[in-house]
Write an enzyme that holds these catalytic residues in place. Structure first.
Site, PDB file in Angstrom:
ATOM      1  N   LYS A  15     -14.652 -15.094   6.955  1.00  0.00           N
ATOM      2  CA  LYS A  15     -16.070 -14.940   7.388  1.00  0.00           C
ATOM      3  C   LYS A  15     -17.026 -14.892   6.125  1.00  0.00           C
ATOM      4  O   LYS A  15     -16.909 -13.771   5.309  1.00  0.00           O
ATOM      5  CB  LYS A  15     -16.420 -13.541   8.160  1.00  0.00           C
ATOM      6  CG  LYS A  15     -15.730 -13.867   9.432  1.00  0.00           C
ATOM      7  CD  LYS A  15     -16.363 -13.114  10.740  1.00  0.00           C
ATOM      8  CE  LYS A  15     -15.616 -12.711  11.752  1.00  0.00           C
ATOM      9  NZ  LYS A  15     -15.731 -11.394  12.059  1.00  0.00           N
ATOM     10  N   ARG A  73       0.833  -1.333  -0.070  1.00  0.00           N
ATOM     11  CA  ARG A  73      -0.057  -0.067  -0.006  1.00  0.00           C
ATOM     12  C   ARG A  73       0.866   1.390  -0.145  1.00  0.00           C
ATOM     13  O   ARG A  73       0.354   2.370  -0.512  1.00  0.00           O
ATOM     14  CB  ARG A  73      -0.950  -0.178   1.370  1.00  0.00           C
ATOM     15  CG  ARG A  73      -2.166  -0.927   0.851  1.00  0.00           C
ATOM     16  CD  ARG A  73      -3.054  -1.021   2.057  1.00  0.00           C
ATOM     17  NE  ARG A  73      -4.430  -1.478   1.622  1.00  0.00           N
ATOM     18  CZ  ARG A  73      -5.172  -2.153   2.638  1.00  0.00           C
ATOM     19  NH1 ARG A  73      -4.866  -2.127   3.921  1.00  0.00           N
ATOM     20  NH2 ARG A  73      -6.303  -2.524   2.322  1.00  0.00           N
ATOM     21  N   GLY A  83     -12.396  -4.124   1.313  1.00  0.00           N
ATOM     22  CA  GLY A  83     -14.001  -3.649   1.346  1.00  0.00           C
ATOM     23  C   GLY A  83     -14.276  -2.720   0.270  1.00  0.00           C
ATOM     24  O   GLY A  83     -15.516  -3.028  -0.270  1.00  0.00           O
ATOM     25  N   GLY A 139      -7.099  -7.198   1.111  1.00  0.00           N
ATOM     26  CA  GLY A 139      -5.687  -6.838   1.804  1.00  0.00           C
ATOM     27  C   GLY A 139      -5.139  -8.061   2.114  1.00  0.00           C
ATOM     28  O   GLY A 139      -3.844  -8.382   1.702  1.00  0.00           O
TER      29      GLY A 139
HETATM   30  P1  ADP Z   1      -9.197 -10.363   2.434  1.00  0.00           P
HETATM   31  O1  ADP Z   1      -8.410  -9.616   3.149  1.00  0.00           O
HETATM   32  O2  ADP Z   1      -8.416 -10.957   1.315  1.00  0.00           O
HETATM   33  O3  ADP Z   1     -10.698 -10.107   1.758  1.00  0.00           O
HETATM   34  P2  ADP Z   1     -10.423 -12.051   4.499  1.00  0.00           P
HETATM   35  O4  ADP Z   1      -9.952 -10.754   5.509  1.00  0.00           O
HETATM   36  O5  ADP Z   1     -11.671 -12.164   4.205  1.00  0.00           O
HETATM   37  O6  ADP Z   1      -9.527 -11.737   3.013  1.00  0.00           O
HETATM   38  O7  ADP Z   1      -9.711 -13.418   5.027  1.00  0.00           O
HETATM   39  C1  ADP Z   1      -8.392 -13.628   5.169  1.00  0.00           C
HETATM   40  C2  ADP Z   1      -8.315 -14.418   6.614  1.00  0.00           C
HETATM   41  O8  ADP Z   1      -8.784 -15.699   6.255  1.00  0.00           O
HETATM   42  C3  ADP Z   1      -6.975 -15.122   6.428  1.00  0.00           C
HETATM   43  O9  ADP Z   1      -6.248 -14.517   7.634  1.00  0.00           O
HETATM   44  C4  ADP Z   1      -6.841 -16.536   6.571  1.00  0.00           C
HETATM   45  O10 ADP Z   1      -6.078 -17.131   7.436  1.00  0.00           O
HETATM   46  C5  ADP Z   1      -8.319 -16.918   6.984  1.00  0.00           C
HETATM   47  N1  ADP Z   1      -8.598 -18.194   6.414  1.00  0.00           N
HETATM   48  C6  ADP Z   1      -8.619 -18.658   5.184  1.00  0.00           C
HETATM   49  N2  ADP Z   1      -9.100 -19.799   5.229  1.00  0.00           N
HETATM   50  C7  ADP Z   1      -9.447 -20.337   6.589  1.00  0.00           C
HETATM   51  C8  ADP Z   1      -9.969 -21.428   7.134  1.00  0.00           C
HETATM   52  N3  ADP Z   1     -10.101 -22.633   6.522  1.00  0.00           N
HETATM   53  N4  ADP Z   1     -10.015 -21.367   8.380  1.00  0.00           N
HETATM   54  C9  ADP Z   1      -9.800 -20.240   9.066  1.00  0.00           C
HETATM   55  N5  ADP Z   1      -9.274 -19.093   8.564  1.00  0.00           N
HETATM   56  C10 ADP Z   1      -9.198 -19.131   7.318  1.00  0.00           C
HETATM   57 MG    MG Z   2      -8.727  -9.203   5.161  1.00  0.00          MG
END
Ligand code: ADP
Ligand code: MG
Length: 389
Positions: free
Chosen positions: A193, A37, A370, A346
């Protein structure tokens, strides 16, 4: 929207320009673990400095509780920004000391509770103070344009406001995903989530040809299909909604692809014992921490003929080596593809760099998770609409 080029064409020599950037980088102590970033923010700042402006950068880091907290100081970021610009960037300076072509960084804007206040008057009072520092405002923090915050939204109403190059570039890419996109359009969603991404899933079901779901959110989908998921991440309260998505995908002829096997671990740990198990047979005492080898192959195959791809959210707990393979496989499938490929989020962007994959293997890596999701959801982004009015 007035652009950065227009501002520079007006002449900025000696003018004070406030730039809202997104410098919210992951830190390990005071070490930046991913400077993506900061690097993405450099072009706009540099253009202004090169044109002789006095550049005052505002940014946030993490979620401090509305008061100064050294843990969330932007000091490491000021240092890194200075290295990238090749000039010293003082932190929390007396901005009246800035010389033409100089750049200063304000301390974490969220140390002031008014930045994120829900009370319009409080935010506006803070925006007035920010506006008093400058003669023009440039909005370049794409990761925050979906937030109605003082340094993003309110200040843009108090100064002549312009869109920065990063925000402009991000919007251009996202418009390509919503306007006349080339099909097949495949979206890969992962991350922790499902509740974070309900809105975008609902919207994407009306747009995509294929939706691949991995990561922690996959388990709520597997459960909605009637499978037991052991100790895997599960959002029980989202089950009904997810069942609705499965039905909607079916009705619309959207191919919804879930993992067919997962790496099931004994605990949430880097060195946990694990086994590749069928997604329909996750042992009760195990948790799925990554998609398995068969799923990686399946996802790669479902990406192979795509002409447009949007990917948000890691396929597994990529922070642990043992569970980074699924994320790597999806990233590699995108790199191999000749589709228009966009990575948003991110953690997804950080994963690409942490896994040592080439950033230029993708058409675009967005700096805003987001914000890009809300754009794709069709929501209005306050930090953008304020520039249009
Ligand atoms: P982004 O920032 O790319 O939008 P998110 O914040 O939604 O992604 O999610 C990222 C997190 O999801 C990571 O820290 C990763 O460890 C976690 N994650 C991915 N798969 C799993 C899983 N099977 N169980 C628990 N956490 C998970
Ligand atoms: Mg994230």
């Amino acid at each position: 929207m007035k652009t950065l080029s227009e501002l520079i064409a007006e002449g900025v020599e000696g003018r004070r320009v406030l730039v809202r950037a997104d410098l919210n980088v992951p830190l390990d102590g005071d070490k930046i673990t991913d400077d993506g970033r900061v690097r993405a923010s450099v072009p706009t700042i540099k253009k202004l400095a090169d044109a002789g402006a006095k550049v005052i950068v505002a940014a946030h880091l993490g979620r401090p509780k509305g008061e100064p907290d050294p843990k969330f100081s932007l000091a490491p970021v000021a240092t890194r920004l200075g290295e990238l610009l090749g000039i010293e960037v003082p932190l929390a300076p007396d901005t009246t000391q800035l010389t033409n072509g100089g750049v200063a960084l304000l301390e974490n804007i969220r140390f002031d509770p008014r930045e994120t206040s829900k009370d319009d008057a409080e935010r506006e009072a803070f925006a007035d103070e920010l506006a008093a520092l400058a003669d023009a405002f440039v909005s370049d923090g794409f990761g925050v344009v979906h937030r109605k915050q003082a340094s993003v939204y309110d200040v843009a109403k108090k100064l002549p406001a312009y869109v920065g190059e990063l925000v402009e570039a991000e919007l251009k890419v996202l418009r390509k995903l919503t306007d006349d996109l080339e099909r097949p359009y495949v979206v890969v969603l992962g991350g922790a989530k499902v509740s974070d991404k309900l809105g975008v899933i609902a919207n994407l079901l009306t747009k995509v040809d294929r939706l691949l779901i991995g990561g922690g959110m996959a388990y709520t989908f597997l459960k909605a299909q009637g499978h037991e998921v052991g100790n895997s991440l599960l959002q029980e309260d989202q089950l009904e909604q997810v069942k609705g998505f499965l039905a909607e995908a079916d009705k619309r002829g959207v191919e919804l692809v879930l993992p067919v096997d997962v790496l099931a671990a004994t605990e949430f740990a880097a060195d946990a014992d694990y086994a590749d198990v069928d997604a329909a047979a996750i042992p009760a005492d195990r948790m799925g921490l990554d998609i398995g080898p068969a799923s990686r192959e399946l996802f790669a195959a479902k990406l192979a003929d795509a002409k447009t791809v949007f990917w948000n959210g890691p396929m597994g707990v990529f922070e642990f080596d043992s569970f980074s393979g699924g994320t790597r496989a999806v990233a590699e499938a995108l790199i191999k593809s000749d589709a228009f490929t966009v990575v948003g989020g991110g953690d997804s962007a950080a994963a690409v760099r942490a896994l040592g994959l080439p950033e230029d293997g993708f058409s675009h890596i967005s700096t805003g998770g987001g914000a890009s999701l809300e754009f794709l959801e069709g929501k209005e982004l306050p930090g953008i609409s304020v520039l249009e009015s």
